[in-house]
Design an enzyme around this catalytic site. Structure first.
Site, PDB file in Angstrom:
ATOM      1  N   SER A 259      41.120   3.938  26.813  1.00  0.00           N
ATOM      2  CA  SER A 259      39.916   3.181  26.485  1.00  0.00           C
ATOM      3  C   SER A 259      40.194   1.698  26.237  1.00  0.00           C
ATOM      4  O   SER A 259      39.350   0.844  26.535  1.00  0.00           O
ATOM      5  CB  SER A 259      39.235   3.791  25.258  1.00  0.00           C
ATOM      6  OG  SER A 259      38.782   5.098  25.545  1.00  0.00           O
ATOM      7  N   HIS A 319      38.933   0.269  21.143  1.00  0.00           N
ATOM      8  CA  HIS A 319      37.884  -0.226  22.032  1.00  0.00           C
ATOM      9  C   HIS A 319      37.641  -1.719  21.805  1.00  0.00           C
ATOM     10  O   HIS A 319      37.602  -2.514  22.755  1.00  0.00           O
ATOM     11  CB  HIS A 319      36.574   0.538  21.787  1.00  0.00           C
ATOM     12  CG  HIS A 319      36.613   1.957  22.212  1.00  0.00           C
ATOM     13  ND1 HIS A 319      35.489   2.751  22.277  1.00  0.00           N
ATOM     14  CD2 HIS A 319      37.650   2.751  22.610  1.00  0.00           C
ATOM     15  CE1 HIS A 319      35.825   3.951  22.688  1.00  0.00           C
ATOM     16  NE2 HIS A 319      37.128   3.981  22.887  1.00  0.00           N
TER      17      HIS A 319
END
Length: 369
Positions: A259, A319
């Site tokens: 991610s 993230h």
């Protein structure tokens, strides 16, 4: 060298020597020379591109600029010699490849153009300058490795009772032998490779599917314009930022998944929009869509973590860190269509900021964790 006769006007003919490769251009030239007078006028081009049989050889909005750039003798027409110059130029080759690359139109900004024009450029004209040469294989290769490692771990777990390897657990998740060697976990922070290799480990099929899908859909268009090595630098910068960010802001949590790199690819698109705003079509809409996706994603995390007190076990720190890295590194390494003085300053500011943030995170891991 062969000879081919082309009419040079209504009452006379001109003999033009042709190389073998020029026979191909002659066929295309005759297609656009509607009145067969040996030259193509602006009106003929407009009639062709607005007609029912137009096959997208030349973008509609590029017709006027093409005539201005390649009308060498300034007579308002393109003769065959000028047409050959056009088709054998970089612009001509990119126009020929336009149909192959149509599916990624309006996503990223193209390469710098060699022939400079200024006030006559229409927004988005050079968004047709995509290429499949070299082929965009970087994200395909990374995704293939991630899928292969996931399947190997899954195989090891399904048949663990028949093998020497019984798997290991991390919280509610159960992982295989590849994950044991590659995932990022606080207790093994000294194994430096884990700050990168955790990208090859995924918690489940849905986790893998989402990451691979996004990085292919957004990474391949970037590669087709900016080349694989620039995209790989951004991807790995996001991966590293993801693990470092998690180690600083959530130091007790293990980390799996790509991610960080995926979010770096997402915000790299924002870099191209910011630097090339005036050269892109619908740049405002693209920017709005990306921002909405980011706000919804992080808004969900804040709502569940701090309002509902529910831990989704999603590494949002990774993230966010990956997104910041993608934006900063993207501004520095990706190609820019029109380079202004303020953009040069911005590039170095972003590069310096990424280096400083990374150094601080490394320093924190060495001396405080």
């Amino acid at each position: 060298m062969s000879q081919q006769s082309i009419k040079g006007g209504p009452n006379h003919a001109t003999s033009i020597p042709l190389r073998s490769v020029e026979h191909h251009w002659l066929t295309i030239f005759k297609k656009y020379d509607a009145d067969n007078d040996g030259k193509i006028s602006v009106r003929e081009l407009y009639n062709q591109v607005n007609g029912p049989n137009f096959t997208n050889d030349i973008p509609k909005h590029a017709v006027q600029n093409i005539v201005k750039q390649f009308d060498v003798n300034s007579d308002g027409f393109i003769d065959f010699d000028e047409f050959v110059i056009l088709m054998e130029s970089d612009i001509g080759r990119r126009l020929i490849n336009r149909t192959l690359n149509r599916y990624i139109k309006h996503t990223v900004v193209p390469r710098k153009r060699k022939i400079q024009t200024h006030r006559d450029i229409t927004d988005g004209e050079y968004e047709d300058e995509y290429t499949c040469s070299p082929p965009p294989i970087c994200m395909l290769l990374v995704s293939t490795i991630e899928i292969a490692f996931f399947l190997y771990d899954l195989y090891s777990l399904l048949f663990s009772s028949k093998s020497k390897y019984a798997g290991f657990t991390d919280g509610p998740f159960r992982f295989g032998p590849v994950a044991e060697l590659t995932l990022y976990t606080p207790s093994k922070r000294s194994e430096i490779w884990r700050f990168f290799t955790y990208m090859f480990v995924h918690a489940n099929f849905f986790h893998l599917f989402v990451n691979v899908t996004v990085q292919l859909l957004l990474g391949i268009p970037l590669e087709m314009v900016h080349h694989w090595w620039r995209v790989l630098i951004i991807y790995l910068a996001g991966v590293l930022a993801g693990s470092l960010g998690t180690s600083v802001f959530d130091p007790t949590t293990s980390l799996v998944g790509a991610s960080g790199g995926v979010y770096a690819i997402i915000t790299a698109h924002l870099s191209t929009i910011i630097l090339n705003w005036s050269e892109m079509e619908h740049a405002g809409w693209q920017l709005t869509i990306f921002l909405i996706l980011m706000v919804v994603d992080f808004g969900q995390f804040i709502y569940y973590r701090y309002f509902l007190q529910v831990d989704l076990r999603i590494g949002y720190e990774a993230h966010l860190a990956g997104a910041v890295a993608g934006l900063l590194v993207g501004v520095y390494v990706l190609r820019n269509l029109e380079v202004h003085s303020w953009e040069k300053v911005l590039k170095w500011i972003c590069f310096a900021l990424y280096i400083v943030l990374t150094a601080l995170a490394v320093f924190y891991n060495i001396f405080y964790l």
